[in-house]
Design an enzyme around this catalytic site. Structure first.
Site, PDB file in Angstrom:
ATOM      1  NE  ARG A 147      -5.550  -4.131  -2.886  1.00 27.29           N
ATOM      2  CZ  ARG A 147      -6.014  -4.457  -1.693  1.00 27.29           C
ATOM      3  NH1 ARG A 147      -5.200  -4.643  -0.698  1.00 27.29           N
ATOM      4  NH2 ARG A 147      -7.300  -4.603  -1.473  1.00 27.29           N
ATOM      5  N   GLY A 158       8.866 -42.559  -8.207  1.00 27.79           N
ATOM      6  CA  GLY A 158       7.604 -42.743  -7.487  1.00 27.79           C
ATOM      7  C   GLY A 158       7.753 -42.015  -6.168  1.00 27.79           C
ATOM      8  CB  THR A 159       7.937 -38.422  -5.404  1.00 28.23           C
ATOM      9  OG1 THR A 159       6.862 -38.111  -6.268  1.00 28.23           O
ATOM     10  CG2 THR A 159       9.259 -38.129  -6.061  1.00 28.23           C
ATOM     11  CG  ASN A 160       2.746 -40.816  -4.501  1.00 26.03           C
ATOM     12  OD1 ASN A 160       2.911 -39.600  -4.470  1.00 26.03           O
ATOM     13  ND2 ASN A 160       1.963 -41.411  -5.376  1.00 26.03           N
ATOM     14  CG  ASP A 161       5.563 -46.320  -2.365  1.00 30.80           C
ATOM     15  OD1 ASP A 161       5.244 -46.544  -1.193  1.00 30.80           O
ATOM     16  OD2 ASP A 161       4.934 -46.746  -3.350  1.00 30.80           O
ATOM     17  NE  ARG A 211      -6.833   2.002   4.484  1.00 29.59           N
ATOM     18  CZ  ARG A 211      -7.408   2.131   3.296  1.00 29.59           C
ATOM     19  NH1 ARG A 211      -7.085   3.146   2.503  1.00 29.59           N
ATOM     20  NH2 ARG A 211      -8.266   1.252   2.874  1.00 29.59           N
ATOM     21  NE  ARG A 254      -0.968 -45.287  -8.449  1.00 25.10           N
ATOM     22  CZ  ARG A 254      -0.938 -43.950  -8.424  1.00 25.10           C
ATOM     23  NH1 ARG A 254      -1.763 -43.273  -9.187  1.00 25.10           N
ATOM     24  NH2 ARG A 254      -0.076 -43.315  -7.648  1.00 25.10           N
ATOM     25  CG  MET A 280      -5.294  -4.155  12.089  1.00 26.10           C
ATOM     26  SD  MET A 280      -4.272  -2.774  12.503  1.00 26.10           S
ATOM     27  CE  MET A 280      -5.164  -1.456  11.722  1.00 26.10           C
ATOM     28  N   GLY A 336      -7.789  -8.305   5.051  1.00 25.77           N
ATOM     29  CA  GLY A 336      -8.462  -8.630   6.312  1.00 25.77           C
ATOM     30  C   GLY A 336      -7.523  -8.806   7.491  1.00 25.77           C
ATOM     31  CE1 TYR A 378       7.214 -39.464 -17.070  1.00 27.31           C
ATOM     32  CE2 TYR A 378       9.112 -39.903 -18.472  1.00 27.31           C
ATOM     33  CZ  TYR A 378       8.180 -40.337 -17.539  1.00 27.31           C
ATOM     34  OH  TYR A 378       8.203 -41.621 -17.082  1.00 27.31           O
ATOM     35  NE  ARG A 389       2.357 -49.278 -10.073  1.00 27.37           N
ATOM     36  CZ  ARG A 389       1.982 -48.497  -9.072  1.00 27.37           C
ATOM     37  NH1 ARG A 389       2.822 -47.637  -8.562  1.00 27.37           N
ATOM     38  NH2 ARG A 389       0.746 -48.563  -8.613  1.00 27.37           N
ATOM     39  CD  GLU A 437       7.572 -47.326  -6.189  1.00 28.20           C
ATOM     40  OE1 GLU A 437       6.691 -46.518  -5.873  1.00 28.20           O
ATOM     41  OE2 GLU A 437       7.330 -48.398  -6.761  1.00 28.20           O
ATOM     42  CB  SER A 441       9.030 -43.387 -13.691  1.00 27.45           C
ATOM     43  OG  SER A 441       7.987 -42.539 -13.264  1.00 27.45           O
ATOM     44  CE  LYS A 467      -3.440  -0.306   2.861  1.00 25.47           C
ATOM     45  NZ  LYS A 467      -4.728  -0.615   2.264  1.00 25.47           N
ATOM     46  CG  HIS A 518      -8.027 -33.904  10.478  1.00 27.87           C
ATOM     47  ND1 HIS A 518      -9.274 -34.285  10.043  1.00 27.87           N
ATOM     48  CD2 HIS A 518      -7.243 -35.003  10.412  1.00 27.87           C
ATOM     49  CE1 HIS A 518      -9.247 -35.571   9.752  1.00 27.87           C
ATOM     50  NE2 HIS A 518      -8.027 -36.025   9.965  1.00 27.87           N
ATOM     51  CB  CYS A 543       4.679 -41.410 -12.291  1.00 26.45           C
ATOM     52  SG  CYS A 543       5.353 -42.821 -11.400  1.00 26.45           S
TER      53      CYS A 543
HETATM   54  C1  PEP Z   1       4.620 -43.557  -6.050  1.00 23.74           C
HETATM   55  O1  PEP Z   1       4.967 -44.296  -5.134  1.00 23.74           O
HETATM   56  O2  PEP Z   1       4.982 -42.381  -6.156  1.00 23.74           O
HETATM   57  C2  PEP Z   1       3.720 -44.060  -7.090  1.00 23.74           C
HETATM   58  C3  PEP Z   1       3.413 -43.334  -8.123  1.00 23.74           C
HETATM   59  O3  PEP Z   1       3.161 -45.281  -6.851  1.00 23.74           O
HETATM   60  P1  PEP Z   1       1.906 -45.523  -5.890  1.00 23.74           P
HETATM   61  O4  PEP Z   1       1.418 -44.204  -5.444  1.00 23.74           O
HETATM   62  O5  PEP Z   1       0.919 -46.272  -6.726  1.00 23.74           O
HETATM   63  O6  PEP Z   1       2.529 -46.353  -4.836  1.00 23.74           O
HETATM   64 MG    MG Z   2       4.647 -46.417  -5.323  1.00 24.72          MG
END
Ligand code: PEP
Ligand code: MG
Length: 889
Positions: A342, A779-782, A98, A566, A109, A107, A865, A622, A758, A777, A28, A458, A845
């Site tokens: 702004r 597998g960043t979840n695992d 202000r 999958r 203040m 919001g 990719y 996979r 992974e 590839s 501001k 949560h 992935c």
């Molecule tokens: C992972 O682990 O990132 C993945 C893509 O496999 P999944 O989520 O099916 O375990």
């Molecule tokens: Mg996995």
């Protein structure tokens, strides 16, 4: 006043700063400085720097030495410039105070207007303006604002008195209250201050100013500001500036007024001035919605000269900033004053359309246009939203915790939500707050509304993870669980009543509105914009898709391949599950082979559909991943069933024996930690015939299609490899089957066999894996689960929300890639893999493939990719472009 311009200088008059000084002067302050510099009509004033706010905190919430004197001197200068006196009843100078952080934090203040009024100056203002009513109305507003913002007294206590007064007078609106009644109300308000703040309302104008400034500083660490920062990733150590500006009055008659305007339509992006104007009113009246404002265009009729001057200034500011502006202005007796400019907030659609238009207008370049749209905001376009044709009243507003709109019947607990959901009803789970015991109800609901909790509560975290709309921390919602009743914005609402929540805006509506599903194809304007992104990006965007329909969708949204199909989802389908169970439960090799032979045609059909939909593009399939027991009935169910059968039919009955056989097998297969047990490639090594069947199905489908001239590019991906031996075993087996089928069918199909990376160990031996894998590839979840040692399903529902609150984690690592831990393992894997094969194709992935910050990180790693769910493909395309252009790090 001497003006030595150094960064240490705590107080800057508007003309001393400029638009580039957001860091020091806040957004501001920088805007006011830039407008003043450009010679636009801005009332004189000054900014106390963000730096000073930080010093205030360093000193334990004390003003740094010299600040009070500095403010005093600045006020003297302001008196000189305005020709008025601060606290002078003969000609009182009034100011607004202000907040103004570097990033806009709406919001945080409330504004304090009319500061400088006391019993004497109010009389003076009455004389000067020729209106007692104006003066006493201004004074009561000031007492209300100051008392609620600075002295922390509930605003409702004052509002109630006004309502009571109106009732007594038999009137319904504020403007009908006359000077005498306002004067009496001011006296009552001062008594309220005495009762609740245990002090007199300050009459010393300098004390008023000091308290107000400190209260702005304090507001930086108020709960709502802290929550807002956490959600929007604004650092705590930026601090807020304070703007002290001489007041101009929009409520001095019909040639006065106040308004807000956007230089373009913030909803659609259309190039036309968009805003609201209230004649004879003060700023907060517009926001408070006490009177219905007129359209800004109506000003043209009432005061054409002022309107055209405003139009001219709006155009200049937009060209100057090369972006859509959000303006605040006041007209005092025919004279226009600019109070704020702004960069304006806008919907995702407006952001894209404005960026396209501004390129056409030669205001910005294509690359600038790409950096103007937040990649994650595109998410808005792919969620259900309220039909814009719907007319409705907002019952209350909470935090926009997870985007999209949902309409459904109110369910006050998770069990009822689950029950109604299973009956096919549309349900919105409405709770004070949620905890892990509510998760089943969240699954069954279209959306979640909570009375408490912030953007990292949560409810918010879990709903976002589930992709469901959520409005959290909705103070207008009250729930009485004992009587199972609730109120929304003060009005009762019963369990089973319809409501609508809009998780994109935070609005809650006490009726079921018509929603619009997200578009099934890209609208033309977005397609054009994303084609620019494609020109700029260097990394490809692929999609995760398990069905031909998803593959078609992914392709429409611009995916250049399937990065993860999958196959276990195909095993879960109803008609197949009994065969899958037969396969798992078989005691002999022959029996298993028989069951697998029955599954083969189903799998072939699945792969046929996906490969066909993606012709010309790679499809990464996979092989089966999850633990086998996921396909079997639970031990608990089987125990009940066997007991019942034994009692009913006896131990010798064939059905009892068969059930017992199943129970034994399920017990045999029970694992303590299934996520770390017999899953991924370990399953394929213990039961090689499963992978063999899948590979056969892939290549039978691929060869058939190839025979019909379809360009198929199957890529076989082995999950969860941790050693080179696992890779060699599964890779060789897959190639063997592939070659067999190719030989049988007599058609050549190009293919690759690669692996998911992974597990941390896979990263550290990636060079060895590259001997047997033709692509990687991530597998960043695992990889996140195993690097942190967190069970994803449990962590997001239990401790992660609390960790975020306590700042033990800055982000949920399952949503935003953890660069330091997981990221450095990835970096290691890329280096090792490419050391072996310079051209090794590497992608990602895991869910992170659709998160902009993670996409930027993957760009930096040199991945080929990212692969994400189909609806996130546009987000990833834009993020990849921004990463390539350096505007997203
Ligand atoms: C992972 O682990 O990132 C993945 C893509 O496999 P999944 O989520 O099916 O375990
Ligand atoms: Mg996995």
């Amino acid at each position: 006043m001497a003006t030595t311009a150094t960064a240490e200088k705590p107080i800057w008059f508007f003309e001393e700063g400029n638009g580039d000084m957001r860091e020091l002067l806040g957004g501001k302050g920088a805007g006011l400085a830039e407008m003043t510099r450009a010679g636009l009509p801005v009332p004189p004033g000054f900014t106390i720097t963000t730096q000073t706010c930080l010093q205030y905190y360093e000193l334990g919430r004390r003003n740094p030495p010299g600040l009070d004197d500095g403010i005093g001197a600045a006020m003297t200068e302001l008196e000189r410039r305005t020709g008025k006196g601060f606290g002078d009843p003969a000609n009182p100078l009034l100011v607004s105070v202000r907040s103004g952080a570097r990033a806009s934090m709406p919001g945080m203040m409330d504004t304090i207007l009319n500061l400088g009024l006391n019993d004497q100056t109010a009389e003076g203002l009455a004389k000067l303006s020729g209106s007692d009513r104006f003066a006493w109305d201004a004074y009561r507003r000031f007492v209300m604002m100051f008392s609620s913002v600075v002295l922390g007294i509930e605003k409702d206590l004052f509002e109630e008195q006004i309502t009571a007064r109106k009732k007594k007078l038999g009137v319904s609106t504020d403007p009908e209250i006359d000077a005498e009644n306002w004067r009496e109300l001011v006296a009552d308000f001062k008594q309220t201050v005495r009762d609740h703040a245990k002090r007199e309302f300050p009459q010393d104008v300098h004390e008023q100013l000091k308290l107000a400034i400190n209260s702005v500083f304090d507001s930086w660490f108020s709960k709502r500001a802290t929550d807002y920062r956490r959600y929007n990733k604004i650092p705590d150590n930026w601090g807020t500036a304070v703007n002290v500006c001489s007041m101009v009055f929009g409520n001095l008659g019909d040639d006065s007024g106040t308004g807000v305007a956007f230089t373009r339509d913030p909803n659609t992006g259309a190039k036309q001035l968009y805003g609201e104007y209230l004649r004879n009113a003060q700023g907060e009246d517009v926001v408070a919605g006490i009177r219905t404002p007129e359209k800004i265009a109506d000003l043209e009729r009432a005061q054409p000269e002022v309107y055209h001057q405003f139009l001219d200034i709006a155009g200049k500011l937009e060209r100057h900033y090369r972006d859509m502006q959000d303006l605040e202005f006041t007209i005092e007796r025919g004279k226009l004053y600019m109070l704020q400019t702004r960069n304006a907030k806008r919907t995702a659609e407006a952001a894209v359309r404005i960026a396209l238009d501004m390129v056409a207008e030669k205001l910005i370049t294509k690359n600038e246009a790409l950096s103007r749209v937040s990649a994650s905001s595109l998410d808005q376009l792919f969620h259900a939203r309220i039909d814009p044709k719907e007319k409705y009243e907002i019952a209350c507003t909470g935090l926009n915790a997870s985007p999209g709109a949902a309409a459904g019947q109110v369910a006050l607990d998770a069990d009822i939500a689950e029950k109604w959901g299973s009956e096919g009803k549309a349900v919105v789970l409405v709770r004070v707050e949620t905890n892990p015991n509510d998760v089943h109800g969240m699954f069954a609901s279209r959306g979640v509304l909570t009375a408490k909790g912030g953007a990292t509560s949560h409810a918010a975290v879990v709903a976002r993870g589930m992709g469901k709309p959520c409005v959290a921390g909705c103070e207008g919602l009250q729930i009485d669980m004992r009587n199972r009743t609730a109120t929304l914005g003060g009005k009762p609402i019963a369990e089973g009543d319809w409501i609508t929540i809009d998780g994109t805006t935070g609005d809650v509506i006490a009726s079921g509105l018509k929603l619009i599903d997200p578009p099934s194809t890209l609208p033309e304007w977005l397609a054009t914009f994303l084609s620019w992104a494609d020109e700029a990006r260097t990394m490809e965007v692929w999609a995760n898709a398990d069905t031909p329909q998803d593959a078609v969708k992914a392709r429409e949204l611009g995916a250049m391949g399937i990065g993860l199909c999958r196959t276990e989802h195909m095993f879960m389908q109803q008609e197949r599950l009994p065969i899958v169970q037969e396969m798992i439960l078989s005691d002999t090799h022959e029996a298993r082979a028989e069951a697998l032979a029955k599954l083969l045609p189903f799998q072939r059909e699945d792969f046929h559909g996906i490969l066909e939909a993606m012709q010309g593009l790679p499809v990464t399939i996979r092989l089966l991943d999850p633990p086998l027991h996921e396909f079997l009935p639970s031990q608990e169910t089987l125990l009940v069933e066997t007991t019942e059968l034994r009692l009913r039919e006896g131990e010798e009955s064939p059905s009892y024996r068969e059930k017992m056989r199943i129970l034994k097998r399920v017990q045999q297969m029970h694992e303590q930690n299934p996520m770390l047990g017999l899953r991924v490639c370990r399953l394929g090594i213990l039961y090689p015939e499963i992978y063999a069947m899948q590979v056969r199905a892939i290549f039978e489908a691929a060869c058939d299609l190839k025979k019909h001239g379809v360009d198929v590019r199957p890529e076989v991906m082995i999950p969860g490899v941790g050693t080179k031996e696992e890779m060699k075993f599964t890779g060789d087996a897959a190639r063997k089957v592939a070659e067999e089928v190719i030989a049988e069918r007599g058609v050549k199909v190009e293919y690759h066999v690669g692996t998911m990376i992974e597990l941390p160990r896979a990263c550290t031996v990636a060079d060895e894996l590259a001997d047997h894998a033709q692509f990687f590839s991530f597998g960043t979840n695992d990889l996140t689960q195993t690097t942190y040692g967190y069970s994803r399903d449990d962590a997001e529902a239990t401790f992660i929300p609390r960790y975020l609150e306590l700042k033990i984690l800055a982000d949920d690592p399952f949503q935003v890639l953890d660069r330091q831990g997981v990221g450095s393992l990835m970096q290691d894997a890329v280096r090792r893999g490419r050391e072996k094969h310079k051209e090794l194709k590497i992608g990602i992935c895991g869910e992170h493939g659709g998160d902009p910050s993670s996409v930027a990180f993957c760009h930096g790693l040199g991945l080929n990719y990212v692969s994400c769910s189909p609806y996130r493909v546009p987000i990833a395309r834009l993020a990849a472009a921004q990463a390539a252009l350096g505007s997203l790090k």
